[in-house]
Design an enzyme around this catalytic site. Structure first.
Site, mmCIF file in Angstrom:
data_model
loop_
_atom_site.group_PDB
_atom_site.id
_atom_site.type_symbol
_atom_site.label_atom_id
_atom_site.label_comp_id
_atom_site.label_asym_id
_atom_site.label_seq_id
_atom_site.Cartn_x
_atom_site.Cartn_y
_atom_site.Cartn_z
ATOM 1 N N GLN A 55 2.114 -0.065 10.348
ATOM 2 C CA GLN A 55 0.846 -0.446 10.984
ATOM 3 C C GLN A 55 -0.183 0.669 10.965
ATOM 4 O OE1 GLN A 55 1.856 -2.355 14.778
ATOM 5 N NE2 GLN A 55 2.001 -4.282 13.636
ATOM 6 N N LYS A 113 -1.453 7.710 18.860
ATOM 7 C CA LYS A 113 -0.519 7.449 19.964
ATOM 8 C C LYS A 113 -0.015 8.737 20.628
ATOM 9 C CE LYS A 113 3.574 4.862 21.194
ATOM 10 N NZ LYS A 113 4.206 3.560 21.097
#
Ligand SMILES: Cc1ncc(C[n+]2csc(CCOP(=O)(O)OP(=O)(O)O)c2C)c(N)n1
Ligand SMILES: [Mg+2]
Length: 637
Positions: free
Chosen positions: A147, A196
């Site tokens: 992703q 992240k």
């Protein structure tokens, strides 16, 4: 920020952290506030709260769930759209309705790519939008990680600015800058991509008190000399026209415009983006102009011409148009100008725009002025208060009134409707009960007293929504104009309704467009957002079909949306679809039922869908074919 001056922050993110001059930094640090240690996600949410964000449209995933976790501890309302595109359009609708930045969020990769249409829409229509995306951890960037997409790179051509955050300590400054850039000057979308690992890291945030962006001047101001020249041009003019656009709305200049019109008596036409910038119910309103705009507006700008049979015939003028065009907060879009060389060919053009890159981009201006339009019109008004105009433009007003009478927006039940498959399949024996799409919009106008906020999909219904509803105030018509994105209508209505729960918000949609984001019915139901829909259901991709009829002898190239094996049934069955979403829906086929059905829809305090079945034979008129002239305008049904 325009294309030529736009910079991206990828480089800056890797550069030493200091920005601005030493004096600016001192000022910024003077008012900065230090928060307790928290995670990157929590810092982001704290920054959003500080920007006054009350709603975010966000769909989670691996790379953004940390931020959702932080949001669960915030007062910000997090709305889960059922598709990221719906979330981005909803944020766009919120922004268009309020003037404040809409905020949407998605995870990395597919979540992010689903936002792109909403970002492009905001870019084309200069809408403030902040799009936050989760990104894979920094160590994985460039590795083809699960992703991973280079969202920063992918969105570069459709953002005002973008950031890939590479240091947790940059979050507060970047969020503050992002909102400032999105909402000031010429508004637009800003992307913040947040890896992240930075969401998970911990730091003590330093929230800056001020924004300083070198070289960014969001509020240029006209000087009195150039403004005085405008007054001189008006005094010399016999046939002036104001051509105003979305800039008046995003610049909050409607009041100034109204005063200017009343002081000068200059008739006003707007772009579709400018609908409501000046009340369309005012006697000096010409309504909107361009490909499907009012004939009076097109004639007032360009002159009236005999309709020519072929595009090669000479243009024969009947009456001259504007000798002075005051183009305020507009961009001479091709849907407005048609063949640009012929647009307002004989008029002196004054162009005021906040964005220097718009000046002389599509159409050269005789007097170009880079300015905040609210400031410029405000100053003009001050000048006119001191020395009022002598000119009355009486003859010009008479000509314009004659044009308005000659060619108002109008429709009738034509032979074509009578002979259509629609009549045979659905109205046999009840032909007089046929509902034309224009009627439904007109009736909605009447029943809402012209006070509703309308959103639209893209197609014929969009043009009828703009023609048969008169817009009285700014931010009343929310439509994907520049990008022309089908699927915009219902999510945008959700965004507007969230911002204005006490206002009636109605999406006038096409059957094709509504189907593109129909999943947002779930968002409406679960979040209790009482946005309404009227589907003008012609069982076709009507606008494409209109071009097929006009330019391809009516040959259908995948523009029928119904079930070819069962043409008598309306397909899909929206009543059944809505039932599964627990959303009320009625189908209306006959004129006698329409008024009461619209009233029931308006009275409902929950989401409501009205599936209005209309013939596919209607064409949107007036119509100036692409890149053609006012002499090619078809305006009689
Ligand atoms: C996302 C997207 N795909 C394709 C188009 C091209 N397009 C413009 S209008 C139109 C037809 C729209 O049909 P519908 O929503 O039923 O509206 P109607 O014209 O029938 O009122 C299409 C396909 C578009 N504008 N947007
Ligand atoms: Mg349709």
């Amino acid at each position: 920020m325009n294309k030529t001056t736009a910079t991206t922050d990828k480089k800056a993110a890797f550069a030493p952290k200091a920005f601005g001059t030493a004096a600016q930094r001192k000022l910024a640090t003077k008012r900065a506030e230090v928060g307790p240690a928290m995670s990157g996600s929590e810092i982001l949410v704290a920054c959003l709260e500080r920007e006054g964000v009350d709603t975010i449209f966000a769909y989670p995933g691996g790379a953004s769930m940390e931020i959702h976790q932080a949001l669960t501890r915030s007062k910000i309302r997090t709305i889960l759209p059922r598709h990221e595109q719906g979330g981005a359009f909803a944020a766009g609708g919120y922004a268009r309705a309020t003037g404040r930045a809409g905020v949407c969020m998605a995870t990395s990769g597919p979540g992010a790519t689903n936002l792109v249409s909403g970002i492009a829409d905001a870019y084309m229509d200069s809408i403030p939008l902040v799009s936050i995306t989760g990104q894979v951890p920094q160590a994985m960037i460039g590795k083809g990680a699960f992703q991973e997409t280079d969202f920063f790179g992918m969105t570069l051509p459709v953002v005002k600015h973008s950031y890939l955050i590479t240091d947790i300590n940059d979050i507060p400054r970047i969020v503050k800058e992002a909102f400032y850039l999105a909402q000031t000057g010429r508004p637009g979308p800003v992307v913040i991509d947040l890896p992240k690992n930075i969401q998970q890291a911990k730091a003590q945030p330093v929230f800056p008190g001020e924004v300083n962006i070198r070289g960014y001047n969001p509020c240029p101001k006209a000087n009195d000399l150039e403004l005085n020249e405008i007054v001189g041009l008006i005094e010399k003019s016999e046939r002036p026209v104001l051509y105003v656009g979305g800039g008046i709305i995003s610049g909050n200049a409607s009041e100034e415009l109204r005063e200017f019109v009343e002081a000068t008596g200059i008739p006003v036409t707007s772009t579709i983006m400018g609908c409501g910038a000046f009340p369309e119910t005012h006697p000096l309103s010409l309504r909107w102009l361009g490909m499907h705009g009012s004939a009076a507006a097109n004639w007032a700008v360009n002159g009236e011409y005999e309709h020519r049979k072929t595009f090669n015939d000479p243009m024969k003028m009947i009456a001259p148009g504007a000798d002075l065009l005051l183009a305020f907060g507009v961009r001479f879009d091709d849907r407005v100008t048609g063949k640009v060389d012929e647009f307002c060919k004989r008029g002196t053009i004054v162009h005021i725009d906040i964005d220097p890159s718009e000046i002389n981009k599509n159409k050269p201006a005789n007097l170009p002025i880079v300015s905040d339009v609210k400031y410029a019109i405000g100053r003009l008004n001050a000048m006119l208060r001191q020395r009022s105009l002598e000119k009355k433009f009486t003859k010009w007003h008479e000509q314009i009134d004659a044009w308005k009478k000659k060619a108002p927006f109008g429709y009738r039940v034509t032979d074509e409707v009578m002979k259509s498959q629609h009549m045979r399949d659905h109205l046999q024996g009840k032909e007089s009960e046929v509902i034309l799409p224009q009627m439904a919009v007109e009736m909605l106008y009447e029943l809402t007293k012209g006070d509703a906020i309308l959103t639209t999909g893209v197609g014929q219904h969009q043009m009828w929504a703009a023609q048969y509803y008169k817009y009285k105030f700014p931010r009343q018509l929310l439509t994907s104009a520049g990008l022309g994105a089908m699927g915009f209508g219902y999510p945008a209505a959700l965004g507007a309704k969230v911002a204005f729960p006490d206002k009636q918000v109605v999406d006038i949609d096409g059957d094709g467009s509504f189907l593109m984001n129909i999943q947002e019915l779930a968002t409406a139901h679960i979040e209790k957002i009482a946005a309404k829909v009227i589907i003008l259901n012609n069982q076709h991709l009507g606008m494409v079909m209109q071009w097929e009829d006009k330019f391809f002898g009516g040959n259908r190239g995948n523009t029928y949306l119904g079930d070819p094996d069962n043409r008598k049934e309306i397909y899909p069955n929206y009543v059944a679809v809505c039932q599964s979403f627990n959303v009320k829906c009625e189908r209306v086929m006959f004129k006698k039922d329409l008024r009461a059905a619209i009233q029931r829809m308006l009275d409902a305090n929950e989401p409501y869908v009205l599936d209005v079945i209309v013939p596919y034979t209607e064409h949107v008129l007036p119509f100036i074919p692409a890149n053609k002239t006012v002499a090619d305008m078809i305006w009689k049904a």
